[in-house]
Scaffold this motif. Structure first.
Motif, PDB file in Angstrom:
ATOM      1  N   ILE A 253      25.019  61.771 110.259  1.00 26.97           N
ATOM      2  CA  ILE A 253      25.271  61.717 108.811  1.00 26.97           C
ATOM      3  C   ILE A 253      26.770  61.747 108.531  1.00 26.97           C
ATOM      4  CG2 ILE A 253      25.014  62.982 106.633  1.00 26.97           C
ATOM      5  CD1 ILE A 253      22.264  63.923 107.660  1.00 26.97           C
ATOM      6  N   ARG A 254      27.484  62.624 109.237  1.00 20.68           N
ATOM      7  CA  ARG A 254      28.952  62.717 109.038  1.00 20.68           C
ATOM      8  C   ARG A 254      29.613  61.385 109.374  1.00 20.68           C
ATOM      9  NH1 ARG A 254      31.005  68.000 108.686  1.00 20.68           N
ATOM     10  NH2 ARG A 254      29.266  69.432 108.300  1.00 20.68           N
ATOM     11  N   TYR A 255      29.201  60.763 110.485  1.00 21.64           N
ATOM     12  CA  TYR A 255      29.754  59.456 110.839  1.00 21.64           C
ATOM     13  C   TYR A 255      29.473  58.459 109.725  1.00 21.64           C
ATOM     14  CZ  TYR A 255      29.939  54.717 112.511  1.00 21.64           C
ATOM     15  OH  TYR A 255      30.208  53.369 112.584  1.00 21.64           O
ATOM     16  N   TRP A 256      28.221  58.404 109.283  1.00 19.92           N
ATOM     17  CA  TRP A 256      27.806  57.433 108.260  1.00 19.92           C
ATOM     18  C   TRP A 256      28.636  57.598 106.993  1.00 19.92           C
ATOM     19  CZ3 TRP A 256      24.886  58.787 103.723  1.00 19.92           C
ATOM     20  CH2 TRP A 256      24.432  57.684 102.977  1.00 19.92           C
ATOM     21  N   GLU A 257      28.881  58.828 106.579  1.00 18.38           N
ATOM     22  CA  GLU A 257      29.696  59.085 105.388  1.00 18.38           C
ATOM     23  C   GLU A 257      31.126  58.601 105.599  1.00 18.38           C
ATOM     24  OE1 GLU A 257      27.407  63.093 103.692  1.00 18.38           O
ATOM     25  OE2 GLU A 257      29.118  63.299 105.061  1.00 18.38           O
ATOM     26  N   LYS A 258      31.678  58.905 106.771  1.00 16.07           N
ATOM     27  CA  LYS A 258      33.044  58.474 107.072  1.00 16.07           C
ATOM     28  C   LYS A 258      33.127  56.946 107.162  1.00 16.07           C
ATOM     29  CE  LYS A 258      34.418  62.650 109.673  1.00 16.07           C
ATOM     30  NZ  LYS A 258      35.763  62.910 109.126  1.00 16.07           N
ATOM     31  N   ALA A 259      32.114  56.328 107.760  1.00 13.31           N
ATOM     32  CA  ALA A 259      32.101  54.867 107.897  1.00 13.31           C
ATOM     33  C   ALA A 259      32.037  54.195 106.527  1.00 13.31           C
ATOM     34  CB  ALA A 259      30.925  54.436 108.767  1.00 13.31           C
TER      35      ALA A 259
END
Length: 347
Positions: A253-259
């Motif tokens: 989820i953190r990656y997806w938000e940053k992406a």
């Protein structure tokens, strides 16, 4: 069949490396110590000079590694916006490359120093995710070879060709081949439909260096242009260290938000991205189980074989969650059963 380097050949290579280094750094005495070895023929040594400075020396026998080293140099220039090793000296005919030293603190080692501190793990992994975002933002088509269906299939087929045939001592029956083909037919379209970015292809905690400042990135010579979820799977579903699924989900989820914030081509719906992540993982887990079996049965390297059960566990957990992947789950049950297999580090 692979050609295994003999002890005599290894010592000859080491002596040649010492002589070559002495010619590159005249009047600078040094001590050469072993630093690391890859799954292939590449080995690394640390040269420590009298003034305490150090350099890393890559030994890549040219008769086996010339193309790989050429790719290493090409991708190093492409990834130069990251903290990748700098080239100090090189001789491709001899198969030697001198690099600056990013230290000896692999991310794996750093993580294992805090076995009970998941917050420390999260902090380190989020820094790695930031580097991955930085890598992907620089992506351009037609620069790296495409991670196409031919390569995806070649990798997937390592599972029946090496794990099933050599580790299990079996050949797939007609019914099992049908399950296999049905599962792969459901798997590949989800992977191929994903937007493409630069894919390091081995973005794992053993190839990331904790340097105290910018995360160091190593072993990128096999980079391709492929599915955006691949490197995240490599990072969070590792061979030598494992986290609970809730912890992994939080980081995805953190990656997806940053992406999304970085305008990378991820879907607006997280559930869709997580499905990408899971399907990509199945492809990679099948490949790695096959590679680890091949390293033992073909190359005589036993370091990786004990970690195969971890990938079988990954595979069972994922394939039973998606009805499209039910044929692969059924096949896995026939081949290795439904009990979780014992593995090493788990957090």
């Amino acid at each position: 069949m692979a050609i295994i380097l003999t002890e005599k050949t290894i010592m000859q290579r080491q002596n040649e490396l010492k002589n070559w280094l002495a010619s590159q750094f005249p009047n600078r005495p040094f001590e050469l110590t072993f630093a690391a070895a890859d799954a292939d023929y590449r080995r690394y040594f640390r040269a420590t000079f009298n003034d305490g400075s150090t350099l890393i020396c890559m030994d890549a026998p040219p008769e086996k590694m010339r193309e790989s080293v050429a790719n290493y140099l090409k991708v190093r220039d492409l990834f130069s916006h990251l903290n990748v090793p700098q080239i100090i000296a090189q001789d491709l005919d001899l198969g030697f490359v001198v690099l600056n030293d990013l230290g000896d603190m692999q991310y794996l080692k750093a993580l294992q120093q805090y076995p009970d501190n998941l917050e420390a793990h999260k902090m380190l992994l989020l820094e790695a995710i930031d580097v991955l975002i930085e890598l992907q933002k620089a992506s351009q088509p037609n620069v790296l070879p495409e991670y196409d269906r031919e390569i995806l299939l070649r990798e997937i087929n390592l599972f029946p060709d090496w794990f099933v045939k050599h580790e299990l001592g079996k050949n797939l029956t007609f019914k099992q081949k049908q399950l296999w083909e049905q599962g792969i037919a459901a798997l590949l379209p989800v992977i191929e439909a994903q937007p493409k970015v630069y894919v390091h292809r081995d973005f794992i905690v053993r190839n990331l260096m904790f340097t105290g400042s910018r995360v160091g990135v190593l072993d990128f010579q096999d980079a391709l242009y492929g599915a955006i979820s691949y490197d995240l799977v490599s990072l969070l579903r590792d061979a030598f260290i494992e986290w609970e699924e809730e912890f992994v989900l939080d980081l995805v989820i953190r990656y997806w938000e940053k992406a999304r914030a970085a305008d990378l081509p991820v879907p607006a719906n997280f559930d869709e991205f997580y499905r990408w992540f899971e399907f990509m993982g199945v492809q990679r887990h099948l490949k790695v189980a096959g590679i680890f079996a091949r390293l033992w049965y073909r190359d005589g390297k036993d370091k990786y074989k004990p970690e195969i059960p971890r990938f079988l566990n990954y595979l069972r957990r994922t394939t039973r969650r998606y009805h499209e992947l039910a044929p692969l789950y059924a096949l896995l049950l026939e081949l290795v059963g439904d009990e979780e297999l014992e593995t090493g580090y788990t957090f």
